[in-house]
Every structure is written in C-alpha cells, then in structure tokens.
Design a protein around this motif. Structure first.
Motif, PDB file in Angstrom:
ATOM      1  N   ILE A   1       0.834  -1.237   0.000  1.00  0.00           N
ATOM      2  CA  ILE A   1       0.056  -0.047  -0.079  1.00  0.00           C
ATOM      3  C   ILE A   1       0.914   1.261  -0.010  1.00  0.00           C
ATOM      4  CG2 ILE A   1      -1.466   1.432   1.595  1.00  0.00           C
ATOM      5  CD1 ILE A   1      -3.225  -0.586  -0.046  1.00  0.00           C
TER       6      ILE A   1
ATOM      7  N   GLY B   1       2.045  -1.572   4.519  1.00  0.00           N
ATOM      8  CA  GLY B   1       1.952  -0.176   4.189  1.00  0.00           C
ATOM      9  C   GLY B   1       3.289   0.656   4.102  1.00  0.00           C
TER      10      GLY B   1
ATOM     11  N   VAL C   1      -3.086  -6.206   8.436  1.00  0.00           N
ATOM     12  CA  VAL C   1      -2.167  -4.969   8.023  1.00  0.00           C
ATOM     13  C   VAL C   1      -0.915  -4.892   8.805  1.00  0.00           C
ATOM     14  CG1 VAL C   1      -2.351  -2.577   7.884  1.00  0.00           C
ATOM     15  CG2 VAL C   1      -4.390  -3.824   7.325  1.00  0.00           C
TER      16      VAL C   1
ATOM     17  N   THR D   1       1.069   5.322   0.657  1.00  0.00           N
ATOM     18  CA  THR D   1       0.242   6.332   0.869  1.00  0.00           C
ATOM     19  C   THR D   1       1.046   7.540   1.334  1.00  0.00           C
ATOM     20  OG1 THR D   1      -1.693   6.869   2.535  1.00  0.00           O
ATOM     21  CG2 THR D   1       0.019   5.448   3.428  1.00  0.00           C
TER      22      THR D   1
ATOM     23  N   ALA E   1       2.984  -2.548   8.539  1.00  0.00           N
ATOM     24  CA  ALA E   1       3.418  -1.140   8.035  1.00  0.00           C
ATOM     25  C   ALA E   1       4.932  -1.012   8.458  1.00  0.00           C
ATOM     26  CB  ALA E   1       2.450  -0.191   8.534  1.00  0.00           C
TER      27      ALA E   1
ATOM     28  N   SER F   1      -5.149   2.274   8.418  1.00  0.00           N
ATOM     29  CA  SER F   1      -4.827   0.897   8.748  1.00  0.00           C
ATOM     30  C   SER F   1      -6.104   0.335   9.343  1.00  0.00           C
ATOM     31  CB  SER F   1      -3.656   0.895   9.786  1.00  0.00           C
ATOM     32  OG  SER F   1      -2.603   1.429   9.158  1.00  0.00           O
TER      33      SER F   1
END
Length: 304
Positions: A111, A182, A133, A113, A135, A123
């Motif tokens: 992802i 992420g 998820v 962002t 990150a 999230s």
C-alpha cells in the motif's frame, strides 16, 4: 514518563465525545499555527511554489492544515475507541474490492500512502474489515513516544516494523506471506532515494514499494484517507499498479516509483489542507545522490 502521559491522554480522548474532541482540535490547531513560527513559515514557503498560489491564500490553507493536524493527533489518541462494530460511524471506503482482489492473488499487497488525513486510521479501515495489515514506520526521536504509538496501533490490530532496522526482514516476510504492507512515501528518502519531480521540485523519493513489488511480485495499491466536510473520513483505494520487468532493473524501479509519486502528488494537490506542508521533504539535493544509485529524473515542473 512520556509513555504514561500519552496513554493517559488516550484514555481521556476515548472518554470525550467525538464532536467535542474535534472542536478541541480546531482550537489547538489554530493555537499551534500561531505559536510555531518556524514550521508555519516553512509550510507557507513550500506551498506557494508547489501550488502556484499567492502568500495570502497559502496562509489560509496552511492554517487549515494545522487544524487538520491537531485533529489527526487527537484521533490517533482516540484509536482504542474504534472497533469492528462502530468504525463505520467514522470511516467509509471506496473500492475495498480492489484491495481484496489484490490480496487474493497471494503475493501480499504494497500500500502506497502518505501523511495525508489521519493516516493511522487508514490501517484501521482495513484491519476492522478483517484484513491483515502491517506497516513500515519511522521511529520517533523519543522512543517512549514510539512505544506509546505502537501500543495504540496494536488496538487496531496493526503490526509495525521500524524503518532502517533489521525488522525490514520481518516486513518482507509479512508481504511474502500474503499480508498488506503499508509505506509512507512522502518523506525525504536521503541520498539513496530516487530523485524525482514532486510538487514542482526534485525530491529524494523512497523506492521501498517498488523494490518489494519487484522482489515478491506484489501488486501495489495507492490508498489514502481523506477528511470529509461532514466530519467523516473517506478511504480512497486507487487502481492496482505493477512492476514491469523490461530487463533494466534500475529503470523499471524508477518508472514504478515515478508513477506512485505522481498519484501521491495529485492527491495532495486536490486536498492541500490535509498534507504536512512543513515537513522537510526537499532537504536532500540531487547532487547528494549516492553514486551508482538510481537515475535522477528531471522533468518539467508539475502544473497546477
């Protein structure tokens, strides 16, 4: 001490009516705008050429961005209040099916962002829909704040890996095992980044998503959370992006990174009050680029 303070403030926030919390954020954001001259002036100076607007307009937008930032901080403290039953009161999602389809491929999803809107709630929008998820995040200068922030993230079921540490190996394993990973790609990447046009100036840009997409054949999805006029948040999931292998790895990584950067840039232009304009995005100059690294792309300045 700082850890206990953050967690105490989180408890207070969670017991405060949400509308009142946002009203407090409005007051704190305006106060912050008046008090932090250095950050305020940097934000105005960076916004004017990026958006091609006069100083007066930039100051109004920067003030609004400070209000959004204050509200974002309060919403991060409010995260333990979010759960599977109530999150739809605060967050709606456009095109969640794109993310589910990408996950179904079995190669994980990168992802892309940025520090746009209440990015920590992005999230939550996915985890509270039952999606896995993880990150990569930059540790705070004070580790007490890092520990507190990570514990707040745990309340919305997010696993965090620290950028620039051996934890990146675990992040790679998470992606390989089919999870979401992420990346915040709107920060200065230093001499090892890809030097690409960003909001009208050349900036050192993180290449992590492209590198991971190449290594694990993972689809890349841009996703952002945007504060709406009605007070809710809308998560926008973009079209899938992929690494295209032409045999020239450096060129291919740069090409995907440039496409991702353009998407982030467009979101910021469309939502200028929701980005952190005072961050030192253009600190690293092209002449500082590490030799033997990726090419510098010098295009015409982006149009408004």
């Amino acid at each position: 001490m700082q850890y206990k303070l953050v967690m105490f403030l989180s408890k207070v926030a969670c017991h405060t009516p949400y509308r009142l919390l946002m009203a407090i954020g409005y007051v704190l954001g305006n106060l912050y705008y008046l008090l932090v001259k250095k950050e305020r002036e940097r934000a105005v100076a960076q916004m004017m050429p990026a958006l091609g607007i006069p100083e007066q307009e930039a100051r109004l937008l920067v003030r609004a961005s400070f209000v959004n930032l204050a509200r974002n901080v309060l919403e991060i403290l409010y995260m333990p209040h979010l759960n599977e039953k109530n999150f739809e009161q605060y967050i709606e999602i456009d095109h969640l099916e794109r993310l589910k389809a990408a996950l179904a491929e079995g190669h994980g999803v990168a992802i892309v962002t940025g520090h746009i809107g209440t990015w920590e709630w992005l999230s939550a929008a996915f985890t509270l829909n039952g999606l896995p998820v993880t990150a990569i995040a930059k540790p705070q200068p004070n580790m007490q704040y890092t520990y507190a922030l990570n514990d707040l993230r745990k309340t919305i079921h997010v696993e965090i890996f620290s950028r620039g540490t051996s934890e990146l190996i675990a992040a790679a394993r998470a992606l390989k095992s089919g999870k979401i990973l992420g990346f915040l790609v709107d920060q200065d990447a230093g001499p090892g980044g890809a030097f690409l046009p960003f909001l009208g100036r050349i900036a050192a840009t993180p290449m992590g998503p492209a590198v991971f997409a190449r290594k694990f054949n993972s689809p890349v999805l841009p996703a952002f959370i945007l504060r709406q006029p009605n007070g809710k948040h809308k998560v926008v999931v973009g079209e899938v992006m992929r690494y295209h292998d032409t045999g020239d790895t450096d060129k291919d990584l740069l090409e995907l990174t440039a496409r991702m950067t353009k998407v982030v840039e467009n979101i910021i232009r469309e939502n200028p009050t929701q980005w952190l304009w005072f961050q030192k995005r253009w600190n690293t100059k092209p002449e500082q680029q590490k030799t033997g690294k990726h090419h510098t792309v010098r295009g015409q300045e982006s149009k408004k």
